[in-house]
Design an enzyme around this catalytic site. Structure first.
Site, mmCIF file in Angstrom:
data_model
loop_
_atom_site.group_PDB
_atom_site.id
_atom_site.type_symbol
_atom_site.label_atom_id
_atom_site.label_comp_id
_atom_site.label_asym_id
_atom_site.label_seq_id
_atom_site.Cartn_x
_atom_site.Cartn_y
_atom_site.Cartn_z
ATOM 1 N N THR A 739 -15.723 53.621 64.236
ATOM 2 C CA THR A 739 -16.191 54.532 65.278
ATOM 3 C C THR A 739 -17.276 55.437 64.726
ATOM 4 O O THR A 739 -17.401 55.627 63.514
ATOM 5 C CB THR A 739 -15.062 55.434 65.800
ATOM 6 N N ASP A 740 -18.063 56.027 65.636
ATOM 7 C CA ASP A 740 -18.799 57.212 65.259
ATOM 8 C C ASP A 740 -17.755 58.312 65.029
ATOM 9 O O ASP A 740 -16.573 58.148 65.347
ATOM 10 C CB ASP A 740 -19.801 57.596 66.345
ATOM 11 N N TRP A 741 -18.173 59.424 64.487
ATOM 12 C CA TRP A 741 -17.212 60.414 63.959
ATOM 13 C C TRP A 741 -16.417 61.082 65.082
ATOM 14 O O TRP A 741 -16.953 61.768 65.916
ATOM 15 C CB TRP A 741 -17.959 61.402 63.090
#
Length: 826
Positions: A739-741
Site C-alpha cells: 500500500t501507499d502509507w
C-alpha cells in the site's frame, strides 16, 4: 555551494528518530558524512542538462564567455531544485543555484546586479509554514528599479530572467499569480528588462507546466526560452552549462503546452474534492489537441530545439503487419547534423494514426522513439524505430466492435508518421488492415460503476474531427463470483520444522515447505510493515520496514526489508544525492542515460542501507495543475512506461529493488485519500495502466505500490480487479504489492466478514505500509487485528490467502538475499 531553501524545509515529521539500538548508533555515526559519489553527480548533471527544453532561440544562446550577462530574478539564488514532499525531501549536502552555476561555466555575470540580488535575498529569506502541504508555490520577487535595469544594460548586452515555481505532494498548483500565472512583480521585471535589453533569455525553473501565454505578448523582445525542469542538486549547474554552450540542449517536451489552462480537456473535471470524472477519456494531452484543437497549442508534445540543426531522412520503412499481428513495423532514419558550428543530439519519434472506426481514435499515438549520440557538425547516425501495431491497439469496453473486453485493430489505413515532435512528424508508411483483428482478448476489470458521459470522436460535414459524447459502459461482472473462483488452496500447516529461509535460498527446501511452518499470526505479520515509519529495524530515517518484523520471523531467517522514498533521492537521516525530477528525466528522451543514473542510485542505496526504493512515480500528467506532476514522467503512457522501466532496470541491476507507484489513476493531490477517480475501462487500459504494464513486462519490478485514491468507487488498496485480475492474472506479475502509507477503513461489500486489512489481503495487496492503523487522530503506532479476526468468520479470509501473500513477500526477501546477506555480514 549555495543551498536551496526547498531542501531545508518541509515535512518535519521525518526528522531523525531516537536512537534505539547499537546498530542505529553505528549508523548515525555515518550520517554526518556528506560525501557523494562523483560519478553519480556527473551523470545526474548530464541527465538534468539533457532534460532542459529549449523552446525558443533567435541566436542569443549559447551565451558563451565573451559577452557580459545580467541575471534578474531571485530564483537565480533561491533555486527550486525539486518539488516538495516524499518525492524531494532529501538530506542533500549541496544544491547548486544558477548564479553559481553560470560563474562555474565561465559566463561573465554582471557583478552589480548579482550583488544586489544576493544582498536582498539574504535579507528576505523565503517563508515556510512548516506544515505538510503548505509550502510556497513561488518566492516573492525582489522589487526592481528601472534605473537598476537601465544601468545594467550599459554594462551587459544580454539579460537572463529567471522565474521559478514549485508544487508537491498534497498541494496542487493553482490558477493564481505565483503558481500557474505570473505575478505582477514578475511581469514588471520582464517589462523593464525587455525594454532595456535587446537580448533577453527567460529561464523557467519549474516542476509543472505553467502558463506561457505571456510569451507571445513580448514577441521578439524575448529571444530565447529555456524550460528547466527541476534537476536536483546539479540541476542549476546543468542549466548553466546549457546556457553557456558547454552542453548542447536536446530535451523534448513530454507534455503539450496549451495556449491557456481552459484549453486542456481535463480542465472542467479537475480539482473536485470528492470525484474526478475522467470525461476526456483517451483524449489526454496531445491525443486531444492533435485530434480536435491543433490551433490551441503553443508548444507541441515532443518539441524541443537544439543549438545545432538536423536533417532527418527516412531511409527505409517496412512491415508485414498487414498480414501478421506479430510483425514489427521498422522505420530506419538517418539523422544528420547540418550545422557548421554546433554539436548536438536529436530525438526521432514515430506516431501511428489509426482509422476512426467504431471506437474513435486520437489523431496520433506515440509508438516509438530513439535518440542519437552526440553528433558533431556534418556527422550522421542511423536509428531504427521498431514497434507493433498491436502495441497501439484500441480497447473495446462496450462491445461496439463485436468484441467486448478486447484490444482490437479496426480495418483501414494505419499511417506511421515520423519526425522530431508530434506536429512536425510526416507520413513514412501506410499499413492497410483489411479486417478487424482481435489482438488480445481479456476480461472486463475495474470498469466504471457510476454513469457519466465520455468524450469520443465524430466528423462534421466537411470531415473535420469534432468532439462527441457517449455514455460510459458500466461494470457487468459479478465480483463475488470472480473472487471465489480465484481463492488459492491452503498449504497444510506443519508447525516449525526448523527450515529457515536460508535453506530455501540454498535449495535444500522449497518455499512452500517454509511457508507451511508459519503460524496464522506470523502470516499476518508478513502482511504488514513494522507499524511506524523510522523503524529501528532499518536505516535511520527509513520510510518503513517489512518482512522480518517479529523475533519469530527473524529467527526463521526472514530479514527486515528497508524501504525509502523516493523518486528524486533517498529520504533518510543520512546525506544522499538529490536527483532530477521524473519530468526532467523523461524530457531527456534518453532511456539508457536514465538507466545508468538509476544503477548509480542503486549503488547509493547499497551504501546507505535502502533495500526498496519507492520509485519511479508513474502516474500520467492528466492535468497541468497536479501537484506531483514533477515526480511523474509525461502525459503519454509509452514515455511513462519506458522511463519507468529504465529506472527499475537500473536500480535492480545492482541487487536492490524498485517500487513503481501509484497504481493507479493517482492524478490529483486534492483530498487524495478520499477522492474517486471515475474513468472508463478503455481509458484505464490505454492511458493510465499502460505505463505500468510496459514497466512490468520490460523490467519486472519486485514491488509495486497502490495509490491512495479510489478507482471507480473502490480504494486501490482493496481493488481486486486492478491487483489480481489485471496486474497478476493478465500481466503475470508475481512480485510484492504494498500500500501507499496507511489506508482507509472499509468493509468488503461482497464479503461483509472482511474489513480493513483482511479486505486488502483478499485483493492480493500483500503488505500494509508502514503497518499501523490510521484513525481520525492520525496514524497510530499499533496494528489492527482484522486479519486474524476474519479467519474465524464464515466467508472470512482463508489461510491459503495469507500464505499466497506471504509467498510474494518472501519472494522479495529471497530476491534481496545477496544484498541483505552482505549487509548482515558487515
Amino acid at each position: 555551494m549555495p543551498t536551496n531553501p526547498a531542501t531545508e524545509s518541509g515535512d518535519r515529521s521525518h526528522a531523525q528518530p531516537p536512537v534505539e539500538s547499537v546498530a542505529q548508533i553505528s549508523a548515525l555515526l555515518l550520517d554526518t558524512d556528506p560525501t557523494l559519489d562523483p560519478e553519480l553527480a556527473r551523470v545526474a548533471r548530464q541527465a538534468a542538462a539533457e532534460g532542459v527544453v529549449l523552446l525558443r532561440n533567435d541566436g542569443v544562446l549559447p551565451l558563451g564567455a565573451e559577452r557580459s550577462v545580467a541575471v534578474f530574478g531571485r530564483v537565480q539564488i533561491d533555486w527550486f531544485a525539486v518539488g516538495y514532499g516524499s518525492g524531494g525531501d532529501v538530506k542533500v549536502p549541496y544544491v547548486w543555484n544558477l548564479l553559481a552555476g553560470l560563474r562555474d561555466a565561465g559566463v561573465q555575470v554582471d557583478g552589480e546586479v548579482a550583488d544586489h540580488y544576493a544582498a536582498w535575498t539574504a535579507a528576505n529569506r523565503p517563508s515556510y509554514e512548516g506544515t505538510w502541504g503548505q509550502w510556497p508555490h513561488h518566492f516573492p520577487e525582489m522589487p526592481l528599479d528601472a534605473d537598476v535595469v537601465a544601468s545594467a544594460a550599459t554594462r551587459a548586452d544580454t539579460a537572463v530572467v529567471v522565474i521559478g515555481r514549485a508544487a508537491g505532494e498534497a498541494r496542487e498548483s493553482v490558477r493564481e499569480p505565483g503558481s500557474f500565472y505570473l505575478t505582477d512583480d514578475e511581469r514588471t521585471m520582464l517589462d523593464l528588462v525587455t525594454a532595456s535589453f535587446a537580448r533577453t533569455v527567460v529561464v523557467i525553473d519549474a516542476g509543472n507546466v505553467m502558463d506561457l501565454s505571456w510569451l507571445d505578448g513580448y514577441g521578439e523582445r524575448i529571444g530565447a526560452v529555456l524550460y528547466a525542469w527541476q534537476g536536483g542538486m546539479e540541476g542549476a549547474r546543468a542549466v548553466a552549462a546549457v546556457l553557456a554552450g558547454e552542453i548542447a540542449p536536446s530535451g523534448k517536451l513530454t507534455d503539450t503546452i496549451a495556449l491557456s489552462y481552459e484549453d486542456y480537456p481535463s480542465a472542467p473535471y479537475f480539482g473536485d474534492p470528492d470525484v474526478n470524472v475522467y470525461a476526456e477519456d483517451v483524449f489526454v494531452g496531445y491525443r486531444y489537441f492533435e485530434t480536435f484543437a491543433q490551433d490551441r497549442v503553443q508548444f507541441p508534445f515532443g518539441f524541443g530545439l537544439g543549438y545545432a540543426a538536423f536533417d532527418v531522412t527516412v531511409v527505409e520503412a517496412t512491415t508485414d503487419a498487414a498480414t501478421s499481428d506479430a510483425a514489427p513495423v521498422r522505420v530506419t532514419v538517418e539523422v544528420r547534423n547540418t550545422d557548421a558550428t554546433f554539436s548536438g543530439k536529436e530525438t526521432v519519434q514515430a506516431y501511428v494514426a489509426a482509422p476512426d472506426g467504431r471506437l474513435g481514435k486520437p489523431a496520433r499515438s506515440l509508438a516509438a522513439f530513439a535518440k542519437t549520440r552526440l553528433l558533431a557538425p556534418g556527422e550522421s547516425e542511423r536509428l531504427t524505430l521498431e514497434f507493433r501495431l498491436a502495441d497501439v491497439a484500441s480497447y473495446d469496453d462496450s462491445g461496439v466492435t463485436g468484441h467486448r473486453s478486447a484490444f482490437v485493430l479496426e480495418p483501414g489505413d494505419h499511417g506511421v508518421f515520423v519526425g522530431t515532435d508530434v506536429r512536425s512528424a510526416s507520413l513514412a508508411l501506410t499499413v492497410p488492415i483489411d479486417d478487424l483483428r482481435v489482438v488480445r482478448q481479456v476480461a472486463e476489470a475495474a470498469a466504471a460503476r457510476e454513469p457519466f458521459s465520455r468524450m469520443t470522436l465524430a466528423r462534421d460535414a466537411s470531415g473535420a474531427a469534432v468532439v462527441a459524447w457517449e455514455d460510459v459502459p458500466l461494470a457487468a461482472v459479478d465480483r463475488r463470483e470472480r473472487v471465489l473462483a480465484g481463492l488459492p488452496a491452503e498449504i497444510p500447516m506443519t508447525g516449525d520444522r526448523g527450515i529457515t529461509l536460508d535453506d530455501v535460498a540454498g535449495g535444500t527446501a522449497t518455499l512452500d515447505d517454509f511457508i507451511a511452518q508459519l503460524t496464522a499470526e506470523e502470516l499476518s505479520l508478513l502482511a504488514r510493515g513494522d507499524v511506524t515509519m523510522h523503524s529501528p529495524l532499518g536505516a535511520p530515517g527509513n520510510a518503513g520496514v517489512l518482512g522480518g518484523v517479529s523475533e519469530s520471523l527473524r529467527a526463521k531467517g526472514v530479514p527486515p526489508i528497508t524501504t525509502t522514498d523516493g523518486p528524486s533521492g533517498l529520504r533518510l537521516s543520512a546525506y544522499a544525492s538529490l536527483l532530477p525530477s521524473g519530468t526532467a528525466l523523461a524530457s531527456t528522451w534518453n532511456a539508457p542515460l536514465v538507466r545508468e543514473l538509476a544503477a548509480l542510485h542503486g549503488q547509493e542505496m547499497l551504501q546507505k542501507g535502502s533495500d526498496v526504493l519507492l520509485s519511479p512515480g508513474m502516474n500520467i500528467h492528466r492535468d497541468p495543475l497536479c501537484g506531483r506532476n514533477f515526480e511523474y514522467f509525461s502525459e503519454d503512457p509509452l514515455v511513462t512506461g519506458r522511463f519507468g522501466a529504465a529506472i527499475v532496470q537500473g536500480v535492480q541491476s545492482v541487487g536492490v529493488s524498485a517500487c513503481p507507484k501509484h497504481f493507479a489513476a493517482n492524478n490529483q493531490e486534492t483530498n487524495r485519500t478520499r477522492n474517486d477517480s471515475r474513468v472508463s475501462e478503455r481509458a484505464l487500459r490505454e492511458i493510465y495502466l499502460r505505463g505500468f504494464e510496459l514497466c512490468v513486462a520490460e523490467a519486472e519490478p519486485r514491488t509495486i505500490m497502490t495509490s491512495y485514491n479510489k478507482v471507480n468507487g473502490v480504494w486501490s488498496h482493496y481493488h481486486h480487479d486492478l491487483v489480481t485480475t489485471i496486474l497478476r492474472d493478465e500481466w503475470g506479475y508475481t512480485g510484492c504489492v504494498i500500500t501507499d502509507w496507511w489506508m482507509e477503513d472499509a468493509v468488503d461489500p461482497d464479503f461483509p466478514a472482511l474489513e480493513d486489512n483482511a479486505y486488502r489481503v483478499r485483493a492480493q495487496v500483500d503488505v500494509l505500509m508502514p503497518g499501523g492503523v490510521k484513525t481520525a487522530d492520525g496514524p497510530q503506532a499499533y496494528a489492527d487485528e482484522t486479519i486474524l479476526q476474519s479467519l474465524a468468520r464464515p466467508d472470512g479470509l482463508t489461510i491459503g490467502e495469507l500464505q499466497r501473500g506471504a509467498r510474494n513477500v518472501l519472494g522479495l526477501a529471497l530476491a534481496l538475499a545477496p544484498v541483505l546477506g552482505r549487509r548482515t555480514d558487515a
